[in-house]
Design a protein around this motif. Structure first.
Motif, PDB file in Angstrom:
ATOM      1  N   TYR A   1      -0.608  -4.185  -5.648  1.00 50.67           N
ATOM      2  CA  TYR A   1      -0.380  -2.801  -5.227  1.00 50.67           C
ATOM      3  C   TYR A   1      -1.704  -2.089  -5.029  1.00 50.67           C
ATOM      4  O   TYR A   1      -2.621  -2.206  -5.861  1.00 50.67           O
ATOM      5  CB  TYR A   1       0.458  -2.053  -6.270  1.00 50.67           C
ATOM      6  N   LEU A   2      -1.788  -1.336  -3.909  1.00 50.59           N
ATOM      7  CA  LEU A   2      -2.988  -0.540  -3.603  1.00 50.59           C
ATOM      8  C   LEU A   2      -2.562   0.890  -3.321  1.00 50.59           C
ATOM      9  O   LEU A   2      -1.535   1.132  -2.684  1.00 50.59           O
ATOM     10  CB  LEU A   2      -3.674  -1.102  -2.345  1.00 50.59           C
TER      11      LEU A   2
ATOM     12  N   CYS B   1       0.049  12.000   0.926  1.00 49.89           N
ATOM     13  CA  CYS B   1       0.209  11.685   2.368  1.00 49.89           C
ATOM     14  C   CYS B   1      -0.917  10.803   2.876  1.00 49.89           C
ATOM     15  O   CYS B   1      -0.704   9.937   3.729  1.00 49.89           O
ATOM     16  CB  CYS B   1       0.258  12.980   3.167  1.00 49.89           C
ATOM     17  N   VAL B   2      -2.119  11.010   2.335  1.00 53.12           N
ATOM     18  CA  VAL B   2      -3.271  10.199   2.772  1.00 53.12           C
ATOM     19  C   VAL B   2      -3.001   8.715   2.535  1.00 53.12           C
ATOM     20  O   VAL B   2      -3.259   7.867   3.388  1.00 53.12           O
ATOM     21  CB  VAL B   2      -4.533  10.679   2.001  1.00 53.12           C
ATOM     22  N   GLY B   3      -2.388   8.410   1.392  1.00 54.09           N
ATOM     23  CA  GLY B   3      -2.151   6.997   1.046  1.00 54.09           C
ATOM     24  C   GLY B   3      -1.042   6.374   1.869  1.00 54.09           C
ATOM     25  O   GLY B   3      -1.153   5.236   2.338  1.00 54.09           O
ATOM     26  N   VAL B   4       0.016   7.145   2.107  1.00 54.34           N
ATOM     27  CA  VAL B   4       1.139   6.597   2.884  1.00 54.34           C
ATOM     28  C   VAL B   4       0.718   6.393   4.338  1.00 54.34           C
ATOM     29  O   VAL B   4       0.916   5.318   4.921  1.00 54.34           O
ATOM     30  CB  VAL B   4       2.363   7.531   2.805  1.00 54.34           C
ATOM     31  N   LEU B   5       0.091   7.399   4.933  1.00 57.94           N
ATOM     32  CA  LEU B   5      -0.244   7.307   6.369  1.00 57.94           C
ATOM     33  C   LEU B   5      -1.404   6.352   6.627  1.00 57.94           C
ATOM     34  O   LEU B   5      -1.467   5.707   7.680  1.00 57.94           O
ATOM     35  CB  LEU B   5      -0.513   8.698   6.932  1.00 57.94           C
TER      36      LEU B   5
ATOM     37  N   ALA C   1       0.892  -1.179   0.000  1.00 56.12           N
ATOM     38  CA  ALA C   1       0.000   0.000   0.000  1.00 56.12           C
ATOM     39  C   ALA C   1       0.920   1.216   0.000  1.00 56.12           C
ATOM     40  O   ALA C   1       1.704   1.403   0.928  1.00 56.12           O
ATOM     41  CB  ALA C   1      -0.882   0.013   1.241  1.00 56.12           C
ATOM     42  N   GLY C   2       0.863   2.009  -1.086  1.00 56.05           N
ATOM     43  CA  GLY C   2       1.840   3.087  -1.177  1.00 56.05           C
ATOM     44  C   GLY C   2       1.258   4.374  -1.712  1.00 56.05           C
ATOM     45  O   GLY C   2       0.091   4.443  -2.119  1.00 56.05           O
TER      46      GLY C   2
END
Ligand code: HGY
Ligand code: MN
Ligand code: MN
Length: 403
Positions: free
Chosen positions: A181-182, A94-98, A78-79
């Motif tokens: 991958y998501l 940032c929403v996707g990483v955190l 998840a990246g």
């Protein structure tokens, strides 16, 4: 379906990351491999370690937090990214990483069973605002761009990505692969908010072509040079902008000149040289190919019409990609199970997911960008929906990890 994640922790981590890279003028500049990017990287690596994940960093500075599964193998990743455009908002990437970090943190804390390993990733230089091409870190990860080429990429001041990566201490040696991958992301466009829909089930990502163009004309006196004797490169650029903006609008594509330098740049001098960037996009491969050819022809036609020299350097290209039906269906199913309104849609923004889609099962989840604003400080999303999007990301991660 019940919520699993610690929403307060996710929101506070987003807000904390959002404070990084703010200049004295209050603008958020966290360009790839800058000091602001380093600060954000350091914060993320600390959180990855606090979460008990294995911290990995590869040769182009991609950051990973790895959670081993009961079986070995390549992780479900998840990246997204934490580098920003100039004067950015606090949600893009940032929403996707955190959310990925919160998902893995929760899965570890609650010992939720997962056969395959899981990883959260923050890709280097997704934006392409400082170094071209964009999605640089993920492109090296999948092998689309060689590490050498990526490290040699130069910013407008001539600094190389390799020198900057070493300067901030993020040239790593770890290697990973992805089995799926998501990417969870804010829509960055107007549709979900306008239609008051809570979740975007992304079916694919736009294609794009980018160029650096220089028009060289004749600098001259602004007061004494009659209009019919001028070879003004800004006239050529303006003709190009109007022609290609109209051509793009006709085909539901988009054409942007986002950066321009006019030299010598004095109020009383007819410009001698104009340098500018072009960003052309369409979600339809045939339209993109047609407008790509049209743009290169127009760049030259406008130069000839005004009598200026032209240098045109292609700097980026990505074909449109579509996600596998079964991956689209997964996101849609969990949105429905969570009682969230949703609709299928393409992405007009580029994402790291576009380099994974041709290789491994890939999906994206969107939440609305309020007012459709992004790549600007007004970028804003409803934190409750951000947390619901993160729950769907977690649903998909766990399902993929146990398939
Ligand atoms: O430019 C884009 O579409 C992405 O935000 N990098
Ligand atoms: Mn992004
Ligand atoms: Mn962006």
């Amino acid at each position: 379906m019940e919520n699993r994640l610690n929403h307060a922790r996710l929101v506070s981590s987003l807000e904390k990351l959002g404070t990084i890279g703010i200049r004295e003028d209050g603008k958020r500049y966290r360009l790839a491999l800058s000091d602001g990017d380093k600060q954000a990287r350091d914060l993320l690596c600390g959180w990855i370690k606090d979460a008990g994940l294995e911290l990995k960093i590869d040769a182009i500075g991609n950051i990973f937090g790895l959670l081993p599964g009961t079986e070995n193998g390549d992780p479900v990743i998840a990246g997204s990214h934490i580098d920003t455009v100039p004067n950015a908002g606090m949600f893009d990437g940032c929403v996707g990483v955190l959310s990925g970090l919160e998902a893995l943190r929760t899965i570890a804390e609650k010992k939720l069973p997962h056969r395959r390993p899981l990883a959260v990733a923050a890709w280097t230089n997704e934006e392409g605002s400082r170094f071209l091409p964009g999605v640089l870190g993920s492109s090296v990860f999948v092998g689309d761009v060689t590490l050498e080429k990526a490290l040699a990429a130069r910013d407008f001041s001539g600094m190389t990505a390799g020198a900057e990566l070493n300067r901030i201490g993020y040239a790593g040696t770890d290697t990973l692969k992805a089995c799926a991958y998501l990417e969870f992301h804010v829509e960055q466009g107007p549709f979900l908010d306008a239609e008051k829909i809570e979740i975007g089930v992304v079916i694919g990502i736009t294609g794009l072509s980018r160029w650096d163009v220089t028009y060289k004309g004749e600098a001259n006196h602004a007061g004494t040079t009659p209009m019919n004797l001028r070879h003004d490169p800004l006239i050529a650029a303006s003709k190009l902008h109007l022609a290609m903006s109209a051509a793009a609008a006709e085909k539901n594509a988009v054409f942007t000149i986002g950066h321009m330098e006019v030299a010598p740049g004095a109020v009383n001098v007819v410009p001698g040289t104009v340098f500018f960037t072009i960003d052309l996009r369409s979600q339809d491969r045939t339209v993109l190919d047609e407008l790509h050819a049209r743009c290169e022809a127009e760049i030259r036609r406008c130069a000839r019409e005004v009598g200026v020299e032209v240098e045109c350097v292609p700097t980026d290209h990505a074909d449109p990609v579509s996600f596998a039906p079964r991956m689209i269906e997964k996101v849609e199913r969990f949105a429905n199970l969570r009682g969230l309104s949703n609709r299928r849609m393409g992405s007009g923004a580029g994402h790291d997911a576009q380099v994974f889609a041709p290789r491994v099962p890939t999906a994206m989840i969107f939440v609305p960008s309020i007012g459709g604003k992004s790549h600007c400080p007004e970028e804003l999303s409803d934190m409750k929906l951000v947390c619901q999007g993160a729950e769907i990301l977690t649903d998909c991660l766990l399902e993929l990890a146990n398939e």
